[in-house]
Enzyme design. Structure first.
Site, PDB file in Angstrom:
ATOM      1  CD  GLN A 300      38.392  41.956  41.121  1.00  0.00           C
ATOM      2  OE1 GLN A 300      38.530  40.799  41.172  1.00  0.00           O
ATOM      3  NE2 GLN A 300      38.122  42.334  40.165  1.00  0.00           N
ATOM      4  CE1 TYR A 333      31.833  50.726  31.600  1.00  0.00           C
ATOM      5  CE2 TYR A 333      33.946  50.850  30.883  1.00  0.00           C
ATOM      6  CZ  TYR A 333      32.476  50.697  30.708  1.00  0.00           C
ATOM      7  OH  TYR A 333      32.226  51.062  29.305  1.00  0.00           O
ATOM      8  CD  GLU A 357      30.249  51.961  38.953  1.00  0.00           C
ATOM      9  OE1 GLU A 357      29.272  51.291  38.772  1.00  0.00           O
ATOM     10  OE2 GLU A 357      31.096  51.298  38.575  1.00  0.00           O
ATOM     11  CG  ASP A 400      37.988  46.672  36.707  1.00  0.00           C
ATOM     12  OD1 ASP A 400      37.480  45.536  35.958  1.00  0.00           O
ATOM     13  OD2 ASP A 400      37.719  46.579  37.876  1.00  0.00           O
ATOM     14  CB  CYS A 427      36.347  39.233  35.231  1.00  0.00           C
ATOM     15  SG  CYS A 427      34.796  39.895  34.604  1.00  0.00           S
TER      16      CYS A 427
END
Length: 471
Positions: A300, A333, A357, A400, A427
């Site tokens: 982030q 993720y 991931e 995510d 996002c």
């Protein structure tokens, strides 16, 4: 009503700016045609320069070049290169990345809330008005420091915006730059191949600006990425060489950078991160944990973003009774393990965490970051494949996904896995709304929602939603 004031080259119009739309622009109309206008505010009358038009186009795009009737929410832009009117007066487009810098922060957040509400209604069939109004929350201080925004807001007027010239700055711990043909640090104009040289990045933390990369001869480099952790640990400059660039050229650039900065190169085709000096990674901190993040691995970018999102996610799951010692959870993720580590704390050794991931390098970081947590399983691979191979009864999932969202097939798979709750971090309001629509088709609903202004002066925001099966 619009007035056609275009020259013989048909490049300019006077329009009334309509409602905000997803993507950093507002909607205007000219003779029935939609014009997506950047750098305006709803309610303004402006002169625009068409940047993408044509008689057969379904819609046109335009930048504001002159404000004829300004909104009371308009403020002086903090960055000349991103100021549309000023840039076009110098015969070049503005750089991207600060497209809302002409709007007060309070109004920026209300516009973002409008965008999120519209996307939820249109794509997911969820109408939150009038009983559940969306608030896009300002993000203030992080442990051990203050953002430029929070410092300004503490001394500003009751709107919370502070001095419009400084509020909302200094939050980016990561920045990506292009390089001009002359070897100068630059940034792209919006939807353009044009690269404009830059000599400051006001949204970036001081540690990035202090590198003064604009003073360096970057010939032979296509792209530069910089990470300067909010905890003050060693920054990393990642160079992406142009094909055929020789090691001697990289050595020359290395000599121009401060000795206390790590420098690495990213192979343009294999993605391999090669050490030039110091580390090939940065050491980040959040939620009481340290994280290694290699090269261009995801983290982030707002200095307070990691703690903010961890707090929102774990808060939803704790309050709902989905996260406790002994719980079985998954972080999908997962990146370098931002959420995985606090999940491991919450479920304890009697519980279990599956962390998935897709990117090999980032997954290796997660393994290093969680190496001492025996109850955490780190798996590198596509989410849908891993869930098929490792079915289990989950109490909760954290989702995510990348900006494109999870997609219909993954959403169905998650519903079929039968968790009691899913914390969805997004996002992008459009992909989030589409995925929420798929969840609703599968009998799930949104139990709670928070939105955060993690990207001041841009149209981006971050949302965290708690999704649960509906009775």
């Amino acid at each position: 009503m619009t007035q056609d004031t275009r020259t013989h080259t048909h490049t300019e119009l006077v329009v009334d700016v309509g409602p905000v739309a997803h993507g950093g622009h507002c909607v205007a109309r000219h003779e029935g045609r939609v014009v997506f206008v950047r750098h305006g505010i709803p309610g303004e009358k402006v002169r625009v320069r068409l940047t993408d038009d044509g008689p057969s186009a379904k819609f046109w795009r335009a930048d504001v070049v002159e404000v004829l009737e300004p909104s009371p929410d308009r403020v002086p832009h903090f960055w000349d290169l991103a100021d549309s009117g000023r840039s076009w007066s110098h015969r070049h487009p503005p750089v991207g990345g600060a497209e809302l810098g002409h709007i007060s922060l309070a109004r920026q957040r209300s516009l973002k809330a409008e965008v999120l509400a519209e996307q939820l209604k249109r794509l997911a069939g969820v109408d939150l008005s009038p009983t559940r109004q969306i608030t896009v929350e300002a993000v203030g201080t992080a442990a051990g420091g203050h953002t430029a925004e929070s410092a300004a807001e503490r001394t500003g007027p009751d709107t919370g915006d502070g001095d419009a010239a400084v509020a909302g700055l200094g939050w980016r711990t990561r920045a990506a730059f292009a390089v001009t043909p002359a070897g100068k640090l630059g940034m792209h104009a919006h939807r353009s191949d044009a690269i404009l040289p830059v000599r400051e990045m006001p949204l970036a933390v001081d540690a990035i600006n202090a590198l003064r990369l604009w003073d360096i001869d970057l010939q032979g480099i296509d792209r530069v990425e910089v990470a300067a952790p909010a905890n003050g640990s060693r920054p990393l400059v990642l160079l992406v060489p142009a094909p055929g660039t020789r090691s001697k050229r990289l050595s020359s650039i290395l000599a121009q950078l401060p000795d206390d900065v790590s420098v690495a190169s990213l192979h343009p085709t294999t993605g391999e991160v090669l050490q030039l000096r110091g580390r090939t990674y940065v050491q980040e901190s959040a939620a009481g944990h340290d994280y290694r993040v290699t090269g261009d691995g995801f983290w982030q970018i707002h200095r307070d973003g990691p703690d903010t999102l961890v707090g929102a996610v774990t808060g939803f799951l704790h309050d709902g009774g989905y996260l406790a010692p002994g719980s079985v959870v998954a972080d999908l993720y997962a990146g370098a393990g931002l959420f995985t580590a606090p999940l491991a704390d919450a479920v304890g050794v009697t519980g279990s965490v599956l962390s998935v991931e897709g990117a090999p390098g980032t997954s290796r970081d997660a393994r290093k970051n969680l190496h001492d947590a025996a109850h955490v399983e780190i798996v590198q691979g596509r989410v849908e494949r891993v869930l098929r191979q490792k079915p289990r009864n989950f109490d909760a999932l954290i989702l995510d996904p990348p900006r494109a969202g999870a997609g219909k097939a993954v959403v169905k798979q998650l519903i079929d896995a039968g968790p009691r709750a899913i914390a969805y971090v997004s996002c992008d309001p459009a992909s989030f709304a589409r995925d929420l629509g798929y969840f609703r088709q599968g009998g799930w609903g949104m139990a709670a929602l928070r939105a955060f202004d993690l990207y001041p002066h841009t149209h981006h925001m971050e949302t965290v939603a708690l999704l649960t099966p509906q009775p």
